[in-house]
Design a protein around this motif. Sequence first.
Motif, PDB file in Angstrom:
ATOM      1  N   PRO B 245      -2.059   6.862   0.306  1.00  0.00           N
ATOM      2  CA  PRO B 245      -0.958   7.051  -0.521  1.00  0.00           C
ATOM      3  C   PRO B 245      -0.832   5.879  -1.398  1.00  0.00           C
ATOM      4  O   PRO B 245      -0.496   4.698  -0.629  1.00  0.00           O
ATOM      5  N   MET B 292       0.652  10.524  -4.870  1.00  0.00           N
ATOM      6  CA  MET B 292       1.273  11.084  -3.829  1.00  0.00           C
ATOM      7  C   MET B 292       1.715  12.523  -4.147  1.00  0.00           C
ATOM      8  O   MET B 292       2.115  12.586  -5.452  1.00  0.00           O
ATOM      9  N   ASN B 294       4.228  14.793  -3.455  1.00  0.00           N
ATOM     10  CA  ASN B 294       5.438  14.831  -3.905  1.00  0.00           C
ATOM     11  C   ASN B 294       5.968  14.036  -4.861  1.00  0.00           C
ATOM     12  O   ASN B 294       7.198  13.831  -5.031  1.00  0.00           O
ATOM     13  N   GLY B 414       7.346   5.996  -3.309  1.00  0.00           N
ATOM     14  CA  GLY B 414       6.804   7.302  -3.037  1.00  0.00           C
ATOM     15  C   GLY B 414       7.590   8.247  -2.165  1.00  0.00           C
ATOM     16  O   GLY B 414       8.550   7.824  -1.585  1.00  0.00           O
ATOM     17  N   ASN B 415       7.565   9.444  -2.846  1.00  0.00           N
ATOM     18  CA  ASN B 415       8.382  10.561  -2.016  1.00  0.00           C
ATOM     19  C   ASN B 415       7.205  11.184  -0.930  1.00  0.00           C
ATOM     20  O   ASN B 415       6.332  11.661  -1.364  1.00  0.00           O
ATOM     21  N   PRO B 416       7.654  11.176   0.290  1.00  0.00           N
ATOM     22  CA  PRO B 416       6.785  11.638   1.320  1.00  0.00           C
ATOM     23  C   PRO B 416       6.421  12.944   1.187  1.00  0.00           C
ATOM     24  O   PRO B 416       7.286  13.839   0.535  1.00  0.00           O
TER      25      PRO B 416
END
Lengths: 344, 416
Positions: B245, B292, B294, B414-416
């Motif tokens: 990611p 990523m 999301n 970043g959004n997991p």
Amino acid sequence: MNKFLFYTIFIFCTVFTFSNVNAQETGAVPTLFNTEPLEIPSEDNLDLIAPIVANEQINIESSIKLSPAVINLERGSSYLLKIENNTNVTKEFTIVKSAFEITSDRKLKKIDDVLEEKLVNELEESIIIEDELLVIEPYQFKNVSIEYKQPILNYLNGVIVKQRDLLENSDENQSKLDFSGQLASVIIDPTLTREQLDQLKNTITIEPEKSFFGIALNSKFKIKTNISNNSAKLLKISGDITLYDGETRIDSKSLTQNYPSYFYPNDEVSIEFDFNKDERSVFNQIGERSAVKTLKINGEVVQISDEIYVLPYKILVLLILLLSTLMITSFLGYRYYKSPKKSK
Amino acid sequence: MGKINIIKKLSFTIVILLSSFLFIHIVNSQAELTSPTYKIVDPTVDSGGGRSESTSYSMLSSQGGALDDARLLSASYRIGSGFPNGIQANVPIFRCAESSTDSGSTNCINFPNANGAQGECGIPGCYDRFKVEINPSGNPIDTLYLVAIYNEDTNTQYFLQSDHTLDTTYDINDYMTICELEGKDTRTGSGCETGGDPNWDLSLQSSNVLNANANTNYTVKARALHGDFTESDWGSEAALTTESPTLVFDIDIGTTSAADTDGPYNISFGNLTAGVVNTPANQIWLDLGTNMQNGMTTYVKDLYTGLYNGTDTIPSQSEDLSVDAGSDGGFGLQIGSVAEDALGPLLEGTTYDLATNNIGTVTTSDTEIFSTDTLSTNVGPITNGRGGIILKALAVITTPGGVYTDTLTFTMIGNP
């Protein structure tokens, strides 16, 4: 006569040999001419079998690249943080420990500096950064080892990579704005305690299409399942539902594709499946069915189940008929036994 | 005379015996299985065969299991002989197995977007998924394929499940047609030839192996099945490595989005004239990219919650500077434009999605300014997102003089 015997034996051997070849030709076609099963790829595919190497091309646009931006990591483990300087100038970076919160709209956010200062001791003990100051030449990259020691209560651990050089060389005599950028690498600890597992709401119910006093009258079921994350952690959940007749597996459905990549706090997913694949004879369908939901939650396996007894209505009708016949026969027999004719 | 008779009888006996043996052998070797419709000539499946020579030809033949003859097997190829090889499905090979290719390196032909795997997942490629495409190798449309995926880093064998996730076991439901596996099969009658066909699936065309591990080496192979007893051997392996990611970030300063500058980065306000909204010609341009799934969020915060000269502050608050409700001047940001080369789109934070002389506040706490998400038709990954930020400041007659400064810090997560 001896010649006759010799020729006889010679003819026998010759015919025997050719009869063997014949047998091979007719019974099993010599495979040199059997093109169908040959595993020879077409010419344009020959090169595709070779391993495909990860693309190392650097984006033409000047940029800083950081990876991994998010990583699942158990405490005591470490990972390599890769920072690429894809610009024309040398860049300086500072790597600092930081904590992150999960926002209500499913995003991560670095906690405020004020709060971070209060957590300075916890942060200090949570992560070890191999090298906190980095100088990276143009179009080069460096890997930095990050060791994750222990979590911070209620927050996610991670590091912030700050560009240091952006604030230099400013003209001190003009009203102006300076700009800097920073990138986050967040650690998601998959470890779950028993308490955290118990906090999850996890259910499964098996509902028959037709039932009679709680007994399913055929092998068609609706299985309802629900899971909600009542913990404060991000959860990675995969799993399936399997329908069993005793030890025999009847059918299964995967849940993983219906789940988000991460369950955020308060996330809830309800799924319904129709199971109607039991095509065995009605006699074999008699018995208890159990629907077993197996979840892997951050690596921990959790199983729950629900059961129901199946008595196909055809069998039920047959039983009723048999019972009715038995009762009528018994009744008639009883009347016959009690009749005056019998008593004579 | 008596001796001759004995020899004659003996010879006759031997000839009779040999002829009988020969007859029985020929009858046995050409036994047939017959039915009213079909006849199987010599159904023998014993191992046998070998080299046969004539004046014009030589033949190497194998009867029964081909593996019994080592000359018919090499490291790469096998020649199958006789029954059941004749009814076996052809061994499938992979057209592609990709997680990080671009337009110059992809071998997949059914990605919905341009630029290989990067066109689907963003730069530098996919980290939790990848794409495989099988060359049917002459197998019919309804042939089923089982895909095995080996994690070279953990030495774990997985099988692609019917829901396209990975598991260490498989059953018949995990054998899939090309349509079920890839969401597109251009052969007539496949049911997923074009959009609108029932089994056409863009998401599978984008990536059809899910729940992979990031930064991991995998090899994949497949076998084909077209009816009972027809399963082929495993085909050749293809290899790939998933990406990590990744966040891609850059700041540029300039009057147009074409600006590409190196640090240090700053924008001068020049002289702030009281009562006049000052808008520098230069804008801040952020390059934002991620793979990523999301998406990402970019926040902005500052050092002083306004412009600061060491003692006094021109406050930063969300307001219309043309009105300046507090009559205390003001400073803030406004998003001028957003764009991207692919995926996304790049979304504007509500605080700064403004026009004319309206500005959004910057404080010492992070405020969202750009993001990507997965709502509606949006996708999280984005390639070369470009956001332009306009600065605006207003001094009033009561604003003390001096050199005012502030520092904006952009944080990308970043959004997991």
